[in-house]
Design an enzyme around this catalytic site. Structure first.
Site, PDB file in Angstrom:
ATOM      1  N   HIS A 121      -8.240  -3.112   3.578  1.00  0.00           N
ATOM      2  CA  HIS A 121      -7.493  -2.091   4.310  1.00  0.00           C
ATOM      3  C   HIS A 121      -8.395  -0.851   4.367  1.00  0.00           C
ATOM      4  CE1 HIS A 121      -4.404   1.092   4.656  1.00  0.00           C
ATOM      5  NE2 HIS A 121      -3.586   0.164   5.115  1.00  0.00           N
ATOM      6  N   GLN A 201      -0.658  -5.253  -1.694  1.00  0.00           N
ATOM      7  CA  GLN A 201       0.108  -6.367  -1.096  1.00  0.00           C
ATOM      8  C   GLN A 201       0.439  -7.448  -2.109  1.00  0.00           C
ATOM      9  OE1 GLN A 201       1.391  -6.441   1.904  1.00  0.00           O
ATOM     10  NE2 GLN A 201       0.402  -4.585   2.675  1.00  0.00           N
ATOM     11  N   LYS A 224       6.209  -0.716  -1.420  1.00  0.00           N
ATOM     12  CA  LYS A 224       6.123  -2.099  -0.937  1.00  0.00           C
ATOM     13  C   LYS A 224       6.845  -3.061  -1.877  1.00  0.00           C
ATOM     14  CE  LYS A 224       1.589  -1.378   1.209  1.00  0.00           C
ATOM     15  NZ  LYS A 224       1.840  -1.120   2.609  1.00  0.00           N
ATOM     16  N   CYS A 362      -4.554  -1.442  10.057  1.00  0.00           N
ATOM     17  CA  CYS A 362      -5.472  -0.612   9.249  1.00  0.00           C
ATOM     18  C   CYS A 362      -6.553  -1.477   8.612  1.00  0.00           C
ATOM     19  CB  CYS A 362      -4.739   0.197   8.176  1.00  0.00           C
ATOM     20  SG  CYS A 362      -3.498   1.288   8.814  1.00  0.00           S
TER      21      CYS A 362
HETATM   22  N1  C6P Z   1      -0.661  -1.340   4.180  1.00  0.00           N
HETATM   23  C1  C6P Z   1       0.449  -2.391   6.040  1.00  0.00           C
HETATM   24  O1  C6P Z   1       1.265  -2.408   6.969  1.00  0.00           O
HETATM   25  P1  C6P Z   1      -0.319   3.254   0.953  1.00  0.00           P
HETATM   26  O2  C6P Z   1      -0.243   3.694   2.374  1.00  0.00           O
HETATM   27  O3  C6P Z   1      -1.193   4.165   0.139  1.00  0.00           O
HETATM   28  O4  C6P Z   1       1.004   2.985   0.338  1.00  0.00           O
HETATM   29  O5  C6P Z   1      -1.042   1.809   0.970  1.00  0.00           O
HETATM   30  C2  C6P Z   1      -2.274   1.661   1.587  1.00  0.00           C
HETATM   31  C3  C6P Z   1      -2.697   0.228   1.536  1.00  0.00           C
HETATM   32  C4  C6P Z   1      -3.784  -0.124   0.757  1.00  0.00           C
HETATM   33  N2  C6P Z   1      -4.168  -1.398   0.629  1.00  0.00           N
HETATM   34  C5  C6P Z   1      -3.527  -2.392   1.254  1.00  0.00           C
HETATM   35  C6  C6P Z   1      -3.986  -3.804   1.044  1.00  0.00           C
HETATM   36  C7  C6P Z   1      -2.433  -2.113   2.054  1.00  0.00           C
HETATM   37  O6  C6P Z   1      -1.803  -3.107   2.670  1.00  0.00           O
HETATM   38  C8  C6P Z   1      -2.009  -0.763   2.232  1.00  0.00           C
HETATM   39  C9  C6P Z   1      -0.876  -0.421   3.141  1.00  0.00           C
HETATM   40  C10 C6P Z   1       0.451  -1.228   5.082  1.00  0.00           C
HETATM   41  O7  C6P Z   1      -0.334  -3.313   5.860  1.00  0.00           O
HETATM   42  C11 C6P Z   1       0.538   0.087   5.788  1.00  0.00           C
HETATM   43  S1  C6P Z   1      -0.939   0.489   6.660  1.00  0.00           S
END
Ligand code: C6P
Length: 404
Positions: A121, A201, A224, A362
């Site tokens: 990501h 995830q 999540k 992302c």
């Molecule tokens: N992915 C998705 O729809 P935050 O925003 O800090 O809570 O998480 C960021 C993040 C970091 N690593 C991974 C593997 C992620 O999946 C995510 C967040 C969401 O896939 C929102 S972009």
């Protein structure tokens, strides 16, 4: 066996209608829905014990502090950290990763190497790039194959005494691939590199055991895993957290402040400057309790069923291609239909009450690898049903007919 209908009743939003249709929520990878116990716990905190923590002698402040610290210990046990002071409250995975990359700015030297996986990501790419700009370190990429799996032979070959950090997600958000992190941690440690695992995830689907994994850092988000937004955890091994400088300066992270010299508080407070998200931290503990009450074995069984059914049903659609076909997968299906932009499918099925994510998720380097603008991503949670998947498949078929 889980009684899914009973579980669904815990989540008020799941009985809502969207665009006049019963909500089918398949955007769990972006954020999970919240059970009533979590929603209630937020209100209870503000109704009964709201006060600033670690600061007051008064009773409310003590009650709030105790609840916050009890939650930290709960999360320590959940991830099997050795000490509760290895568990830092953050605002999410992004915050946790930036805390670490900021700390490594005073450790890395020009020419040092950071290995990052091609499955990351942006949150686990950009902070490392910024660190390389600051330090002169070099970013190297562990590539993937057509199945979306990391190529371990190349990873092994990239490792050397120059490698100072290896960072990889436990589960890919865009493809759902589960990475062989235990192997990677062992290999990275053999050359003396530190390892950060992005567990964003993974934590909705499994219980990470940070001691068994032997990772140096494990970052994840609360939102999540049925917890509130703006919450997260960075696990760091004590020795590393002692070595890294503080991320932010401010109240509560100090031992003593004079204009000549400031000394820092012990862990975990050294990394927790300012008033934190107190209710969020406490209620993340409630979410962890809720998930453990459902049971991760049960969660995995249900999600495996959903993944298998969705994969089979979606592949019935002519011209549909799934990205991320590796063996070890979480309950995520990322797909496209020949000649149709993912956004168009997503918009049409939204009108039918179905929430999926479309786009690059992302994770643009993955999309570049497959030469696509993005995918349609359906990410399932234990509260989803086989019937909902069938509803989505019919909706996708309908959208395909409209767009062909
Ligand atoms: N992915 C998705 O729809 P935050 O925003 O800090 O809570 O998480 C960021 C993040 C970091 N690593 C991974 C593997 C992620 O999946 C995510 C967040 C969401 O896939 C929102 S972009």
């Amino acid at each position: 066996m889980l009684d899914i209908q009973k579980i669904r009743a815990d989540f008020p939003i799941l009985s809502e209608k969207v665009n006049g249709k019963p909500l089918v929520y398949f955007d769990n990878g972006a954020t999970s829905q919240k059970p009533q116990v979590v929603i209630d716990a937020i209100a209870t905190y503000y109704q009964e014990i709201n006060a600033n923590i670690h600061r007051g002698v008064h009773t409310l402040s003590q009650l709030a502090t105790d609840a916050y610290e009890i939650s930290r210990v709960k999360i320590q046990h959940h991830i099997n950290a050795k000490f509760s002071h290895e568990v830092l409250f953050t605002s999410g995975t992004t915050h946790g990763i930036n805390l670490v990359t900021n700390g490594f700015a005073s450790i890395l030297k020009p020419g040092d190497e950071i290995l990052v996986s091609a499955l990351e990501h942006h949150s686990n790419i950009v902070p490392w790039q910024m660190l390389c700009e600051k330090t002169g370190a070099i970013l190297k990429v562990i590539p993937i194959n057509e199945e979306g799996e990391l190529i371990m032979e190349t990873f092994d070959a990239l490792l050397s005494e120059k490698t100072k950090v290896v960072t990889v997600n436990h589960i890919s958000n865009a493809l759902g691939i589960i990475n062989p992190i235990k192997y990677m941690i062992e290999k990275a440690h053999a050359v003396g590199a530190a390892v950060l695992i992005d567990g964003a995830q993974a934590v909705p689907h499994l219980k990470p055991d940070v001691q068994d994994l032997d990772c140096d850092f494990y970052a994840f988000s609360g939102h999540k895993m049925c917890g509130p937004t703006g919450t997260g955890i960075l696990y760091g091994k004590e020795e590393w957290l002692n070595k890294l400088p503080p991320y932010q300066g401010g109240g509560e992270m100090i031992k003593e402040v004079t204009f000549e010299k400031t000394t820092y508080a012990d862990l975990p407070h050294k990394f927790e400057a300012g008033t934190p998200n107190i209710s969020g931290g406490i209620v993340l503990g409630t979410a962890v309790d809720y998930l453990n009450h459902i049971g991760f074995d049960n969660i995995q069984k249900q999600e495996e069923k959903l993944l298998e059914h969705a994969t089979k049903r979606l592949l019935e659609i002519e011209g549909l291609k799934i990205y991320g076909t590796g063996k070890n997968k979480a309950s995520v299906v990322s797909f496209n239909i020949d000649g149709i932009h993912p956004y168009d499918i997503g918009s049409i099925i939204d009108k039918l009450g179905i929430a999926v994510r479309t786009g690059h998720h992302c994770a643009q380097p993955i999309m570049n690898f497959f030469c696509i603008p993005g995918t349609i991503r359906a990410s399932f949670s234990f509260y989803n049903t086989i019937e909902e998947i069938d509803t989505m498949v019919e909706a996708v078929k309908k959208a395909k007919t409209m767009l062909s």
